[in-house]
Scaffold this active site. Structure first.
Site, PDB file in Angstrom:
ATOM      1  N   LYS A  65     -69.200  19.246  21.770  1.00 48.44           N
ATOM      2  CA  LYS A  65     -70.202  18.458  21.026  1.00 48.44           C
ATOM      3  C   LYS A  65     -71.281  19.413  20.521  1.00 48.44           C
ATOM      4  CE  LYS A  65     -73.954  16.848  22.315  1.00 48.44           C
ATOM      5  NZ  LYS A  65     -74.276  15.493  22.845  1.00 48.44           N
ATOM      6  N   ARG A 108     -74.882   7.046  24.163  1.00 46.01           N
ATOM      7  CA  ARG A 108     -74.247   7.823  25.232  1.00 46.01           C
ATOM      8  C   ARG A 108     -75.266   8.269  26.263  1.00 46.01           C
ATOM      9  NH1 ARG A 108     -75.994  13.225  26.246  1.00 46.01           N
ATOM     10  NH2 ARG A 108     -74.260  14.698  26.455  1.00 46.01           N
ATOM     11  N   GLN A 136     -85.137   7.713  21.232  1.00 44.03           N
ATOM     12  CA  GLN A 136     -84.299   7.532  22.412  1.00 44.03           C
ATOM     13  C   GLN A 136     -84.852   6.484  23.370  1.00 44.03           C
ATOM     14  OE1 GLN A 136     -81.250   8.825  22.886  1.00 44.03           O
ATOM     15  NE2 GLN A 136     -81.109   7.573  24.727  1.00 44.03           N
ATOM     16  N   ASP A 220     -83.313  19.019  29.309  1.00 42.85           N
ATOM     17  CA  ASP A 220     -81.950  19.433  28.977  1.00 42.85           C
ATOM     18  C   ASP A 220     -81.901  20.853  28.428  1.00 42.85           C
ATOM     19  OD1 ASP A 220     -83.175  19.044  26.544  1.00 42.85           O
ATOM     20  OD2 ASP A 220     -81.666  17.674  25.744  1.00 42.85           O
ATOM     21  N   LYS A 224     -87.839  23.099  30.331  1.00 47.62           N
ATOM     22  CA  LYS A 224     -88.284  21.705  30.273  1.00 47.62           C
ATOM     23  C   LYS A 224     -88.540  21.203  31.690  1.00 47.62           C
ATOM     24  CE  LYS A 224     -86.397  20.223  25.841  1.00 47.62           C
ATOM     25  NZ  LYS A 224     -85.609  19.189  25.130  1.00 47.62           N
TER      26      LYS A 224
END
Length: 312
Positions: A65, A108, A136, A220, A224
């Site tokens: 991806k 997802r 999101q 991610d 972070k």
């Protein structure tokens, strides 16, 4: 070779489809019959335009991806985030399918947190605190409200017209929504979701009540950091994939303690498969580090391709 456009995938994806794909992906990740490779991070000539490559394999699926964030896209009427999933033929390595999935990626990601919450959040969880008011966040709310009786959403974000619009959008779904401070949100919440690009903890560990379920979704990449490390010794810790979580997830900030065995982390796939317990009491604090693994992308792409085939 099968091609699924952004318009097609957006029209077919549902929270139900994404939930089942995420559940299967987590079970595969914990089974030993799959592989997930380290995420590769890059950027274009303009360093604010970033992308990541997440790849892996399972018994039936192999692929990658490419997730991108192009900062200037809104100026030309396009979303900042995009996603393209490439599946390879297991036998030959040739292209099996290419799926554009910008909207699919939002489903997802939210589905992963919903799967974890279905196993870890108290069944009577009604108050949801969300850090962040971006695209999101709305998917997170919808996915979690499907599997727990959420009635109130507390939103923590910088004051802005965007925040006001987001609160209004959530209210239109029938949920009671309001913007509050971080402390008020955390102290009242049954479920906390952080959906930000933060590089420092968003709240104080002492504000979290017994029985709360906490999700870090925005962490991610290296650096972070959304959750306070002081929360971990008080909580039961879970993640999507431990090897990735300690590299780019929020648990990167507890890596030393995890590797030393001071903190124990359970992969959510082991809970799904019955090899480990989920929530054990109404007083337990649970934490899920959702770093986002490639198997989620492969399984949801496969589900959408099968849905397209069934539609003819």
């Amino acid at each position: 070779m099968i091609y699924v456009s952004e318009e097609e995938s957006a029209a077919m994806v549902t929270h139900e489809l994404a939930f089942e794909a995420a559940r299967q992906a987590f079970a595969a990740a914990a089974s030993g019959q799959s592989g997930v490779f380290p995420a590769v991070l890059g950027h274009s000539k303009d360093p604010t335009n970033r992308f990541s490559l997440k790849s892996g394999w399972s018994d039936e699926l192999t692929g990658v991806k490419v997730g991108s964030f192009w900062s200037g896209n809104p100026a030309i009427g396009l979303p900042r985030h995009n996603s393209t999933i490439v599946l390879l033929d297991q036998r030959t390595g040739r292209l099996r399918a290419v799926l554009e999935g910008g909207k699919v990626n939002a489903y997802r990601t939210a589905a992963a947190d919903a799967v974890a919450a279905s196993l870890l959040a108290r069944k009577d969880s009604r108050t949801l605190a969300v850090f962040g008011s971006g695209n999101q966040a709305s998917f997170e709310i919808a996915a979690l409200a499907r599997i727990r009786p959420v009635t109130e959403v507390l939103v923590v974000s910088r004051p802005s017209e965007r925040l006001d619009a987001f609160v209004g959008q959530v209210s239109q779904t029938g949920l009671k929504a309001r913007a509050v401070s971080a402390q008020e949100a955390v102290q009242a919440a049954d479920i906390i979701v952080t959906a930000t690009p933060s590089r420092e903890p968003l709240f104080d560990a002492g504000w979290v009540r017994p029985g709360t379920h906490v999700v870090s979704m925005g962490s991610d990449a290296p650096g972070k950091h959304e959750l306070p490390a002081g929360l971990y010794p008080r909580a039961s810790l879970f993640c999507d994939l431990l090897s990735q979580s300690v590299q780019i997830g929020d648990f990167q900030h507890a890596r030393q303690e995890i590797e030393a065995g001071t903190l124990k982390v359970t992969q959510i796939g082991d809970v799904i498969e019955g090899r480990a317990p989920g929530r054990r009491s109404d007083e337990e604090i649970t934490v899920f580090d959702s770093s986002g693994i490639s198997l989620q992308d492969l399984f949801i792409a496969d589900a959408l391709i099968r849905a397209k085939t069934q539609q003819g």
